[in-house]
Scaffold this motif. Sequence first.
Motif, PDB file in Angstrom:
ATOM      1  N   PHE A 186      12.216  -7.480   1.394  1.00 15.80           N
ATOM      2  CA  PHE A 186      11.260  -8.579   1.241  1.00 15.80           C
ATOM      3  C   PHE A 186      10.692  -8.608  -0.178  1.00 15.80           C
ATOM      4  O   PHE A 186      10.614  -9.666  -0.811  1.00 15.80           O
ATOM      5  CB  PHE A 186      10.127  -8.417   2.261  1.00 15.80           C
ATOM      6  N   LEU A 187      10.298  -7.458  -0.700  1.00 18.72           N
ATOM      7  CA  LEU A 187       9.751  -7.384  -2.054  1.00 18.72           C
ATOM      8  C   LEU A 187      10.786  -7.833  -3.083  1.00 18.72           C
ATOM      9  O   LEU A 187      10.436  -8.489  -4.077  1.00 18.72           O
ATOM     10  CB  LEU A 187       9.288  -5.960  -2.359  1.00 18.72           C
ATOM     11  N   ALA A 188      12.045  -7.523  -2.836  1.00 16.41           N
ATOM     12  CA  ALA A 188      13.109  -7.930  -3.759  1.00 16.41           C
ATOM     13  C   ALA A 188      13.239  -9.445  -3.820  1.00 16.41           C
ATOM     14  O   ALA A 188      13.511 -10.013  -4.885  1.00 16.41           O
ATOM     15  CB  ALA A 188      14.433  -7.298  -3.346  1.00 16.41           C
ATOM     16  N   THR A 189      13.030 -10.136  -2.683  1.00 16.85           N
ATOM     17  CA  THR A 189      13.176 -11.599  -2.660  1.00 16.85           C
ATOM     18  C   THR A 189      12.089 -12.298  -3.471  1.00 16.85           C
ATOM     19  O   THR A 189      12.223 -13.481  -3.789  1.00 16.85           O
ATOM     20  CB  THR A 189      13.143 -12.140  -1.222  1.00 16.85           C
ATOM     21  N   LEU A 190      11.026 -11.577  -3.816  1.00 16.61           N
ATOM     22  CA  LEU A 190       9.923 -12.157  -4.609  1.00 16.61           C
ATOM     23  C   LEU A 190       9.926 -11.636  -6.043  1.00 16.61           C
ATOM     24  O   LEU A 190       9.065 -12.016  -6.833  1.00 16.61           O
ATOM     25  CB  LEU A 190       8.578 -11.814  -3.955  1.00 16.61           C
ATOM     26  N   SER A 191      10.859 -10.784  -6.363  1.00 20.01           N
ATOM     27  CA  SER A 191      10.896 -10.130  -7.673  1.00 20.01           C
ATOM     28  C   SER A 191      11.791 -10.893  -8.653  1.00 20.01           C
ATOM     29  O   SER A 191      12.660 -11.672  -8.230  1.00 20.01           O
ATOM     30  CB  SER A 191      11.399  -8.692  -7.529  1.00 20.01           C
ATOM     31  N   PRO A 192      11.615 -10.657  -9.948  1.00 12.64           N
ATOM     32  CA  PRO A 192      12.514 -11.278 -10.936  1.00 12.64           C
ATOM     33  C   PRO A 192      13.901 -10.646 -10.852  1.00 12.64           C
ATOM     34  O   PRO A 192      14.071  -9.566 -10.270  1.00 12.64           O
ATOM     35  CB  PRO A 192      11.831 -10.953 -12.272  1.00 12.64           C
ATOM     36  N   LYS A 245       0.862  -1.177   0.000  1.00 14.32           N
ATOM     37  CA  LYS A 245       0.000   0.000   0.000  1.00 14.32           C
ATOM     38  C   LYS A 245       0.899   1.229   0.000  1.00 14.32           C
ATOM     39  O   LYS A 245       2.095   1.129   0.260  1.00 14.32           O
ATOM     40  CB  LYS A 245      -0.913   0.001   1.236  1.00 14.32           C
ATOM     41  N   GLY A 246       0.326   2.387  -0.289  1.00 14.75           N
ATOM     42  CA  GLY A 246       1.119   3.605  -0.280  1.00 14.75           C
ATOM     43  C   GLY A 246       2.281   3.512  -1.251  1.00 14.75           C
ATOM     44  O   GLY A 246       2.107   3.167  -2.424  1.00 14.75           O
ATOM     45  N   PRO A 247       3.510   3.767  -0.784  1.00 19.55           N
ATOM     46  CA  PRO A 247       4.670   3.766  -1.688  1.00 19.55           C
ATOM     47  C   PRO A 247       5.030   2.393  -2.240  1.00 19.55           C
ATOM     48  O   PRO A 247       5.818   2.297  -3.186  1.00 19.55           O
ATOM     49  CB  PRO A 247       5.804   4.306  -0.814  1.00 19.55           C
ATOM     50  N   TYR A 248       4.479   1.332  -1.664  1.00 21.21           N
ATOM     51  CA  TYR A 248       4.814  -0.025  -2.114  1.00 21.21           C
ATOM     52  C   TYR A 248       3.784  -0.599  -3.088  1.00 21.21           C
ATOM     53  O   TYR A 248       3.975  -1.690  -3.606  1.00 21.21           O
ATOM     54  CB  TYR A 248       4.953  -0.958  -0.907  1.00 21.21           C
ATOM     55  N   GLU A 249       2.717   0.134  -3.326  1.00 18.09           N
ATOM     56  CA  GLU A 249       1.624  -0.386  -4.165  1.00 18.09           C
ATOM     57  C   GLU A 249       2.093  -0.707  -5.579  1.00 18.09           C
ATOM     58  O   GLU A 249       1.651  -1.685  -6.186  1.00 18.09           O
ATOM     59  CB  GLU A 249       0.490   0.644  -4.207  1.00 18.09           C
ATOM     60  N   LYS A 250       3.014   0.079  -6.097  1.00 20.57           N
ATOM     61  CA  LYS A 250       3.473  -0.113  -7.473  1.00 20.57           C
ATOM     62  C   LYS A 250       4.219  -1.442  -7.661  1.00 20.57           C
ATOM     63  O   LYS A 250       4.334  -1.945  -8.787  1.00 20.57           O
ATOM     64  CB  LYS A 250       4.382   1.047  -7.880  1.00 20.57           C
ATOM     65  N   PHE A 251       4.736  -2.002  -6.568  1.00 16.21           N
ATOM     66  CA  PHE A 251       5.492  -3.245  -6.683  1.00 16.21           C
ATOM     67  C   PHE A 251       4.584  -4.471  -6.742  1.00 16.21           C
ATOM     68  O   PHE A 251       5.017  -5.535  -7.185  1.00 16.21           O
ATOM     69  CB  PHE A 251       6.458  -3.388  -5.504  1.00 16.21           C
ATOM     70  N   LEU A 252       3.335  -4.331  -6.300  1.00 16.22           N
ATOM     71  CA  LEU A 252       2.428  -5.476  -6.255  1.00 16.22           C
ATOM     72  C   LEU A 252       2.183  -6.025  -7.653  1.00 16.22           C
ATOM     73  O   LEU A 252       2.284  -7.237  -7.890  1.00 16.22           O
ATOM     74  CB  LEU A 252       1.112  -5.071  -5.581  1.00 16.22           C
ATOM     75  N   GLU A 253       1.840  -5.142  -8.591  1.00 17.28           N
ATOM     76  CA  GLU A 253       1.549  -5.574  -9.954  1.00 17.28           C
ATOM     77  C   GLU A 253       2.774  -6.204 -10.603  1.00 17.28           C
ATOM     78  O   GLU A 253       2.675  -7.210 -11.312  1.00 17.28           O
ATOM     79  CB  GLU A 253       1.065  -4.385 -10.782  1.00 17.28           C
ATOM     80  N   LEU A 254       3.959  -5.619 -10.358  1.00 16.30           N
ATOM     81  CA  LEU A 254       5.197  -6.154 -10.934  1.00 16.30           C
ATOM     82  C   LEU A 254       5.446  -7.583 -10.479  1.00 16.30           C
ATOM     83  O   LEU A 254       5.765  -8.467 -11.291  1.00 16.30           O
ATOM     84  CB  LEU A 254       6.378  -5.269 -10.526  1.00 16.30           C
ATOM     85  N   ILE A 255       5.277  -7.826  -9.185  1.00 20.08           N
ATOM     86  CA  ILE A 255       5.549  -9.163  -8.647  1.00 20.08           C
ATOM     87  C   ILE A 255       4.480 -10.164  -9.086  1.00 20.08           C
ATOM     88  O   ILE A 255       4.790 -11.292  -9.490  1.00 20.08           O
ATOM     89  CB  ILE A 255       5.653  -9.102  -7.107  1.00 20.08           C
ATOM     90  N   LEU A 256       3.211  -9.739  -9.038  1.00 25.41           N
ATOM     91  CA  LEU A 256       2.123 -10.650  -9.401  1.00 25.41           C
ATOM     92  C   LEU A 256       2.062 -10.924 -10.900  1.00 25.41           C
ATOM     93  O   LEU A 256       1.433 -11.891 -11.329  1.00 25.41           O
ATOM     94  CB  LEU A 256       0.786 -10.080  -8.926  1.00 25.41           C
ATOM     95  N   SER A 257       2.702 -10.086 -11.716  1.00 26.03           N
ATOM     96  CA  SER A 257       2.671 -10.271 -13.174  1.00 26.03           C
ATOM     97  C   SER A 257       3.582 -11.413 -13.634  1.00 26.03           C
ATOM     98  O   SER A 257       3.524 -11.826 -14.798  1.00 26.03           O
ATOM     99  CB  SER A 257       3.094  -8.976 -13.881  1.00 26.03           C
ATOM    100  N   GLN A 258       4.416 -11.919 -12.736  1.00 25.19           N
ATOM    101  CA  GLN A 258       5.296 -13.031 -13.106  1.00 25.19           C
ATOM    102  C   GLN A 258       4.462 -14.294 -13.344  1.00 25.19           C
ATOM    103  O   GLN A 258       3.460 -14.533 -12.670  1.00 25.19           O
ATOM    104  CB  GLN A 258       6.304 -13.302 -11.988  1.00 25.19           C
ATOM    105  N   LYS A 259       4.889 -15.099 -14.313  1.00 25.60           N
ATOM    106  CA  LYS A 259       4.180 -16.353 -14.584  1.00 25.60           C
ATOM    107  C   LYS A 259       4.200 -17.255 -13.361  1.00 25.60           C
ATOM    108  O   LYS A 259       3.241 -17.960 -13.063  1.00 25.60           O
ATOM    109  CB  LYS A 259       4.832 -17.064 -15.776  1.00 25.60           C
ATOM    110  N   ARG A 260       5.308 -17.213 -12.658  1.00 22.37           N
ATOM    111  CA  ARG A 260       5.447 -18.003 -11.438  1.00 22.37           C
ATOM    112  C   ARG A 260       6.293 -17.227 -10.443  1.00 22.37           C
ATOM    113  O   ARG A 260       7.402 -16.797 -10.766  1.00 22.37           O
ATOM    114  CB  ARG A 260       6.093 -19.354 -11.733  1.00 22.37           C
ATOM    115  N   ILE A 261       5.761 -17.031  -9.254  1.00 26.13           N
ATOM    116  CA  ILE A 261       6.509 -16.328  -8.219  1.00 26.13           C
ATOM    117  C   ILE A 261       7.359 -17.345  -7.458  1.00 26.13           C
ATOM    118  O   ILE A 261       6.838 -18.222  -6.772  1.00 26.13           O
ATOM    119  CB  ILE A 261       5.555 -15.598  -7.244  1.00 26.13           C
ATOM    120  N   THR A 262       8.650 -17.216  -7.625  1.00 30.34           N
ATOM    121  CA  THR A 262       9.584 -18.129  -6.968  1.00 30.34           C
ATOM    122  C   THR A 262      10.473 -17.343  -6.016  1.00 30.34           C
ATOM    123  O   THR A 262      11.408 -16.661  -6.452  1.00 30.34           O
ATOM    124  CB  THR A 262      10.459 -18.866  -7.998  1.00 30.34           C
ATOM    125  N   PRO A 263      10.202 -17.396  -4.738  1.00 32.58           N
ATOM    126  CA  PRO A 263      11.037 -16.648  -3.779  1.00 32.58           C
ATOM    127  C   PRO A 263      12.454 -17.199  -3.748  1.00 32.58           C
ATOM    128  O   PRO A 263      12.672 -18.395  -3.998  1.00 32.58           O
ATOM    129  CB  PRO A 263      10.322 -16.856  -2.449  1.00 32.58           C
TER     130      PRO A 263
END
Length: 419
Positions: free
Chosen positions: A404-410, A347-365
Amino acid sequence: MYQRSLDNSPLGKSSLVLIIAEKNIVARRIAHILSSGSYSTKKVHGIPVYFFTLNGENYACIGLKGHIIDYDFPRRYRKWILTDLEEVIWSPLVVVAKEARYIEALKALAPRVKRIIVATDYDREGELIGLEAVHIVKKASGRLLEVKRMKFSAVTREEILNAFRNLTDVNQGLADAADARRAIDLIWGATLTRFFTLASRARDVYSIGRVQTPTLALIVHREREIEAFVPQKYWVVVALLEGGLKATHVREKFNTLKDAQKVKSRSKGPYAEVIDVNKSLTKRKPPHPMDTTTLLALSASIGFSVDKAMKIAEDLYRFGYISYPRTDNTVYPESLDLIDILRKVCKGPYEKFLELILSQKRITPTRGPKRSKDHPPIHPVNYLPPGKLSRDHESLYDLITRYFLATLSPPSTWERVVV
């Protein structure tokens, strides 16, 4: 919720289930969550105790102040004598009160207690702190009491309710490990401190400790390396170009001024010519999940000392914004709902990262080298609104959340240009 003092009032006769937390703020949150906000605060020997009713049973939740008892040597060893040091090593230790008011509060509650739930931090020290209180209550009540354990890694509604519904047994082995560490620290620290102080006949005390002395040795060794370092001069040749561009000679360092001046003399002229441009793409893997060591190392980048970083991290944990900050785990457990955490945090300043992470075909931490079952890696558990806590709290929370967001990102892609 209302508050009144019971310092001069009888505690009543109804039986209680006693919940023991490590700190007052955690005790209050547990009471608030389990009672849905319908609890009363009463002071017992000046210590806040939170009372509520759940499923027809009366509960009391008390927060401690860390260890409320400690070890010491018998009085006969208070005088330092060199000849009795071996006797000191094998001397039985005596238990002394460290936080008398908390001990008296537990004793006052004991006659009404029918069952105990330990809800301290789930680690060695937390288990020992909880069982110290349990032993005080059992001894004061004079009865055998059932003891259960709440295990949670975040002070959130979901975690507290799940821990309460799935009570386990206390881990005596964890408590024994912490108890042994405490006894060894006292015995060897006191014995070696006395030995070096008395043997040297120095006026000052030579303090020796299991942790402090090896740490001091590391500092001394590093300081000697610094003192022994002999700096060497070198020169660099840099061309200052239009637009603020800088071009460094391919050799980078020249050991003599004469060599640097030769290169400079050959580089005179109004123009610089680009003779080659090489571009390459480099992928950088995201970091592994955060353990305590990583947290403290990164905290230095925002100007926090180790002590300050841990204090703020513990605050964030107790307020319900991050998971337990003392862990060596670097692998997210399969039971951890990472998507749910994402939706709560982004939420707030982190909201923009949600779509980026969820747009991955598979989220692999990502995964780190160490996996343990006590606590998950450090991660946010709820969104911290701006202005809710201090700026220092917000800074550390931001660091933990972005990590934390980085560990779930491509993997990130870098373009490297060599001119």
